[in-house]
Design an enzyme around this catalytic site. Structure first.
Site, PDB file in Angstrom:
ATOM      1  N   HIS A 143       0.928  -1.160  -0.674  1.00  0.00           N
ATOM      2  CA  HIS A 143       0.093   0.122  -0.291  1.00  0.00           C
ATOM      3  C   HIS A 143       0.564   1.606  -0.173  1.00  0.00           C
ATOM      4  O   HIS A 143       0.624   2.695  -0.499  1.00  0.00           O
ATOM      5  CB  HIS A 143      -0.807   0.319   1.274  1.00  0.00           C
ATOM      6  N   ASP A 180      -2.590 -10.748  -2.353  1.00  0.00           N
ATOM      7  CA  ASP A 180      -3.358  -9.866  -1.046  1.00  0.00           C
ATOM      8  C   ASP A 180      -5.147  -9.691  -1.487  1.00  0.00           C
ATOM      9  O   ASP A 180      -5.354  -9.290  -2.911  1.00  0.00           O
ATOM     10  CB  ASP A 180      -3.128  -8.934  -0.275  1.00  0.00           C
ATOM     11  N   HIS A 182      -6.975  -7.501  -0.497  1.00  0.00           N
ATOM     12  CA  HIS A 182      -7.290  -6.027  -0.898  1.00  0.00           C
ATOM     13  C   HIS A 182      -5.685  -5.641  -1.945  1.00  0.00           C
ATOM     14  O   HIS A 182      -4.913  -5.970  -2.534  1.00  0.00           O
ATOM     15  CB  HIS A 182      -5.709  -5.158   0.564  1.00  0.00           C
ATOM     16  N   ASP A 268      -4.697 -13.296   3.603  1.00  0.00           N
ATOM     17  CA  ASP A 268      -6.291 -12.907   4.045  1.00  0.00           C
ATOM     18  C   ASP A 268      -6.904 -12.711   2.963  1.00  0.00           C
ATOM     19  O   ASP A 268      -8.623 -12.148   3.541  1.00  0.00           O
ATOM     20  CB  ASP A 268      -6.065 -10.839   4.447  1.00  0.00           C
TER      21      ASP A 268
HETATM   22  C1  3YP Z   1      -4.966  -1.627   6.686  1.00  0.00           C
HETATM   23  C2  3YP Z   1      -6.831  -0.940   7.521  1.00  0.00           C
HETATM   24  C3  3YP Z   1      -7.962  -1.423   6.668  1.00  0.00           C
HETATM   25  C4  3YP Z   1      -7.718  -2.583   6.488  1.00  0.00           C
HETATM   26  C5  3YP Z   1      -6.401  -3.024   6.173  1.00  0.00           C
HETATM   27  C6  3YP Z   1      -5.913  -3.417   5.311  1.00  0.00           C
HETATM   28  C7  3YP Z   1      -4.356  -4.334   6.089  1.00  0.00           C
HETATM   29  C8  3YP Z   1      -3.972  -5.463   4.747  1.00  0.00           C
HETATM   30  O1  3YP Z   1      -3.657  -6.312   5.063  1.00  0.00           O
HETATM   31  N1  3YP Z   1      -3.154  -5.184   3.443  1.00  0.00           N
HETATM   32  O2  3YP Z   1      -2.865  -5.519   2.331  1.00  0.00           O
HETATM   33 ZN    ZN Z   2      -4.145  -7.066   3.111  1.00  0.00          ZN
END
Ligand code: 3YP
Ligand code: ZN
Length: 376
Positions: A143, A180, A182, A268
């Site tokens: 991210h 992932d 996300h 996840d």
């Molecule tokens: C960060 C804030 C809400 C979800 C979270 C995600 C972290 C993650 O696993 N990113 O791949």
């Molecule tokens: Zn994630």
């Protein structure tokens, strides 16, 4: 040839504090302190399962080094690096950038070891010391954008390794697959206008970051067509993920012909994850790895580097991770006691609303070609 494996105990010492899962605990507001979802246990238990199962004996253990400032600055701004470094010296640490990504004292050195760890395995694979490998790092990276960390990520571990592969090792075309749950927004943004780096993200539709990773995000300028996003509906399991692999990921890699494949590997999307609503099993991850290895054998002599990202169920993540690393190493399955439970839940079936998303993105694959001018 061998499979590389990189883990360092200090990754478990990255301290995300006493958040109530995701939020800063606040007793006065009724938010009871707990442990952050992104804590050491998922990764530590995955490593210990790799040891206890005996798989460790089939792996070539690789020691990480720290990424240098110069290497971090290929992706991030000087301001971001200096802010992280300064907050990392404070007695109570700081935050990667969005207020929900806390880190303790000394996180800077752990984060540079995570980025340097991915670089180390990329070096080993490109130089031919190992065929492929898994980097079990923490903190995650996919991210983080140029000027900011977010979503628990401090530095873009994979993006930094891609820049290293290009600028130091001279690797031409590089593909990054992100499974992932996300969206891999940070990796995507580092190469959005670059047709020599193909980014593909399979994720849960609009899970995190908000409004990120829609099918319409396809790259810009000369990089148009070289970002692919498959926002799968909540409830997608092995059926939908394997369909996305065979209809989008594999054909895209065949057209693009990368010289190196990197994977942002979050578990996840697993069926018992607290932050995702997908239903992937360890067998799903095993098959995705197998599919990727088959196309990697075709296009890039099997060169794959898989780097750890999210995954927050401390029981399930180790079995998913074990399945991936076993597959990379050509080892037989050790077993996953959760499989019989998950097998009866229905995620193995591809449903029409999942298929229609994948088919929409599959139509974009024809726009990819083998880019030969990597100097641009
Ligand atoms: C960060 C804030 C809400 C979800 C979270 C995600 C972290 C993650 O696993 N990113 O791949
Ligand atoms: Zn994630």
């Amino acid at each position: 040839m061998a499979t590389g494996y990189l883990y360092h105990e200090v990754f478990g010492w990255h301290d995300t504090g006493s958040s109530a899962g995701l939020f800063v605990s606040d007793p006065a507001a009724g938010v009871q302190p707990f442990v952050h979802f992104e804590n050491a246990e998922t990764k530590r238990r995955m490593h210990e399962l790799i040891v206890i199962s005996g798989l460790i004996d089939r792996l070539e253990r690789i020691r990480p080094r720290h990424a240098s400032e110069e290497e971090i600055l290929r992706v991030h701004t000087r301001e971001h690096l200096e802010r992280i470094k300064a907050e990392s010296r404070l007695p109570k640490g700081g935050d990667a950038g969005d207020g929900i990504s806390p880190f303790g004292k000394g996180a800077y050195e752990i984060a540079t070891l995570a980025a340097g760890g991915v670089i180390t395995l990329v070096d080993a694979v490109v130089r031919g010391n190992v065929t492929n490998g898994y980097v079990l790092v923490r903190p995650p990276g996919h991210h983080a954008v140029a000027g900011n960390g977010m979503g628990l990520c401090i530095f873009g571990n994979l993006a930094i390794a891609v820049k290293h592969a290009r600028e130091v090792l001279g690797v031409g075309r590089i593909a990054v697959l992100d499974w992932d749950v996300h969206h891999g927004n940070g990796t995507q943004s580092a190469f959005y206008d670059d047709p020599t780096v193909l980014t593909i993200s399979l994720h849960q539709d609009n899970c995190f970051p908000p409004n990120s990773g829609g099918v319409g995000e396809r790259g810009e300028g000369p990089g148009f067509g070289y970002a692919l996003n498959v926002p799968l509906p909540p409830g997608t399991g092995d059926g939908g993920y394997l369909y996305a692999m065979s209809e989008v990921v594999v054909p895209a890699l065949r057209r693009f012909r990368p010289e190196l494949i990197l994977v942002a590997s979050g578990f996840d999307a697993g069926a018992m994850d607290p932050l995702g609503r997908q239903m992937v099993t360890s067998e799903g991850y095993r098959t995705m790895t197998r599919q990727l290895m088959d196309v990697a054998d075709e296009v890039c002599d099997g060169r794959i580097v898989i780097a750890h990202e999210g995954g927050y169920n401390p029981i399930h993540v180790p079995y998913c991770g074990l399945a991936v690393v076993e597959t990379l190493a050509g080892a037989e399955p050790f077993g996953d006691p959760l499989l019989p439970i998950m097998a009866g839940q229905g995620g193995g079936v591809l449903l029409p609303h999942q298929k229609s998303v994948v088919d929409q993105v599959a139509a974009f694959v024809a726009d990819i070609s083998v880019v030969t001018d990597v100097s641009a």
